[in-house]
Design an enzyme around this catalytic site. Structure first.
Site, PDB file in Angstrom:
ATOM      1  N   GLU A  40       0.823  -1.212   0.000  1.00 33.50           N
ATOM      2  CA  GLU A  40       0.000   0.000   0.000  1.00 33.50           C
ATOM      3  C   GLU A  40       0.855   1.261   0.000  1.00 33.50           C
ATOM      4  O   GLU A  40       0.520   2.248  -0.658  1.00 33.50           O
ATOM      5  CB  GLU A  40      -0.938   0.001   1.216  1.00 33.50           C
ATOM      6  CG  GLU A  40      -2.066  -1.014   1.152  1.00 33.50           C
ATOM      7  CD  GLU A  40      -2.987  -0.783  -0.034  1.00 33.50           C
ATOM      8  OE1 GLU A  40      -3.234   0.390  -0.392  1.00 33.50           O
ATOM      9  OE2 GLU A  40      -3.449  -1.774  -0.616  1.00 33.50           O
ATOM     10  N   CYS A 195     -12.032   2.663 -15.745  1.00 28.45           N
ATOM     11  CA  CYS A 195     -12.300   4.100 -15.579  1.00 28.45           C
ATOM     12  C   CYS A 195     -10.987   4.885 -15.492  1.00 28.45           C
ATOM     13  O   CYS A 195     -10.716   5.590 -14.526  1.00 28.45           O
ATOM     14  CB  CYS A 195     -13.162   4.330 -14.332  1.00 28.45           C
ATOM     15  SG  CYS A 195     -13.949   5.955 -14.290  1.00 28.45           S
ATOM     16  N   CYS A 202     -15.330   3.353 -21.659  1.00 26.95           N
ATOM     17  CA  CYS A 202     -16.752   3.548 -21.359  1.00 26.95           C
ATOM     18  C   CYS A 202     -17.648   2.565 -22.105  1.00 26.95           C
ATOM     19  O   CYS A 202     -18.713   2.191 -21.597  1.00 26.95           O
ATOM     20  CB  CYS A 202     -17.161   4.977 -21.688  1.00 26.95           C
ATOM     21  SG  CYS A 202     -16.298   6.213 -20.686  1.00 26.95           S
ATOM     22  N   CYS A 205     -17.947  -0.484 -20.048  1.00 26.41           N
ATOM     23  CA  CYS A 205     -18.097  -0.236 -18.613  1.00 26.41           C
ATOM     24  C   CYS A 205     -19.478  -0.698 -18.131  1.00 26.41           C
ATOM     25  O   CYS A 205     -20.503  -0.237 -18.639  1.00 26.41           O
ATOM     26  CB  CYS A 205     -17.918   1.250 -18.314  1.00 26.41           C
ATOM     27  SG  CYS A 205     -18.188   1.657 -16.573  1.00 26.41           S
ATOM     28  N   CYS A 211     -23.936   5.970 -14.559  1.00 28.99           N
ATOM     29  CA  CYS A 211     -22.839   6.948 -14.670  1.00 28.99           C
ATOM     30  C   CYS A 211     -23.339   8.244 -15.306  1.00 28.99           C
ATOM     31  O   CYS A 211     -23.660   8.287 -16.496  1.00 28.99           O
ATOM     32  CB  CYS A 211     -21.695   6.361 -15.482  1.00 28.99           C
ATOM     33  SG  CYS A 211     -20.289   7.475 -15.642  1.00 28.99           S
TER      34      CYS A 211
END
Length: 364
Positions: A40, A195, A202, A205, A211
């Site tokens: 992380e 994204c 898109c 998606c 959206c």
């Protein structure tokens, strides 16, 4: 936000992740908090493909929190060299010491205790709790911000801090009741694979139905446009090599390349050099003579091709000057100046452009 919207959003991310997400990254399929924490920190502002080799080398050298806590900072910086954002490496080392000595080598489960550790912010603490302990926490990294802004059509012309608070509220509100780990990884992968900031996919998606930016054909209109105050300047770097040793200077922990070894330099603030004219050449020669007087007698020097380098908030030109000594009378390491053996350069804690310049000189 309607209940249907929340359920549709989270279920869609979970379903997509199960089918198309990443499942075999080196830090996945484990509950080892050390592995998760390390990944992380490395993934902060850095892409997955860039992180993987660094992560693997790091674990080979420091397989657990004890080995990292007991390591010297210079050894940590060596392995971090080239990954950028070097304050992460310093915080990583401090954090490892705190966890090892204060918490007996075990990362705290408590959110407040986690967030108070060096280098761990709200989103990173949440990710650690989700992946290591299965806790129901929201993350808000760059990928998640982008997804939420586009899907919810958030007005990004407002104050950035206000937008951030708003996004946190949405991120928490959208959390599913179960499958929190799949959902959290799904958000990260979805933002990275579908994204994307540039050329989002898109057409494939699965969030098209909810959206707002897609429905209004304003995919890029809703993104936060950070107005970065980019500083421009030039650096004259002095490269001195003598008897298979190169002269480095250890940089301050603050500023760019903090704590790393670099060539001694002369900075020309607010000035970008595209070519070296006679006036500048004379100035460089004066600076070289002043600098080198502490180390030996100059025989000659050569101005190498100018290198452009960009960071998130800086762009600068590097003018490398290879200095040849007639006689070197000071080989002591003092005042942050270090004569470093060239044979150890491969694993040295030096910035990427400095390494590139040095290898070009050595290989000529």
């Amino acid at each position: 936000m309607k209940k249907f919207d929340k359920i549709f959003f989270s279920n869609t991310i979970i379903s997509w992740q199960k089918k198309y997400g990443r499942h075999m990254l080196p830090w996945q399929n484990t509950k080892n908090t050390y592995y998760i924490w390390l990944s992380e920190i490395m993934l902060q502002q850095t892409q997955v493909n860039t992180v993987i080799p660094y992560y693997q080398r790091f674990l080979k050298k420091f397989p657990n929190i004890m080995s990292l806590a007991q390591a010297k900072l210079e050894n940590v910086m060596e392995l971090w060299s080239g990954l950028g954002y070097y304050s992460r490496a310093r915080n990583l080392h401090i954090c490892a010491k705190l966890v090892f000595f204060k918490y007996n080598g075990i990362f705290p489960k408590n959110f407040i205790s986690l967030i108070n550790l060096p280098g761990i912010g709200q989103s990173t603490a949440s990710a650690i709790r989700v992946f290591a302990y299965g806790k129901r926490n929201a993350i808000l990294d760059g990928n998640v911000k982008r997804i939420l802004i586009r899907v919810l059509g958030i007005n990004c012309s407002l104050n950035i801090k206000f937008i951030e608070k708003k996004l946190w509220r949405y991120a928490i509100d959208l959390l599913p009741k179960k499958n929190i780990e799949i959902y959290t990884q799904g958000l990260m992968d979805f933002g990275s694979i579908i994204c994307k900031k540039i050329k989002p996919k898109c057409k494939v998606c699965p969030l098209q139905l909810c959206c707002i930016s897609y429905k209004t054909n304003k995919i890029n209109n809703f993104l936060i446009k950070n107005k970065k105050n980019i500083k421009n300047y030039s650096i004259i770097m002095f490269i001195v090599i003598d008897d298979d040793y190169v002269l480095f200077q250890k940089r301050s922990n603050k500023g760019i390349w903090g704590g790393l070894l670099s060539f001694p330099e002369w900075i020309l603030k607010d000035k970008i050099i595209n070519f070296v004219d006679n006036n500048l050449k004379n100035l460089i020669e004066l600076e070289i003579k002043k600098f080198i007087s502490s180390f030996g007698f100059i025989k000659n020097y050569l101005i190498l091709p100018i290198i452009s380098h960009k960071l998130t908030h800086l762009q600068f030109k590097i003018v490398p000057c290879h200095i040849f000594l007639k006689k070197c009378f000071l080989k002591e390491n003092k005042n942050n100046f270090i004569w470093y053996p060239i044979k150890k350069i491969k694993n040295s804690p030096i910035p990427a452009p400095v390494r590139k310049i040095l290898f070009q000189i050595i290989q000529r």
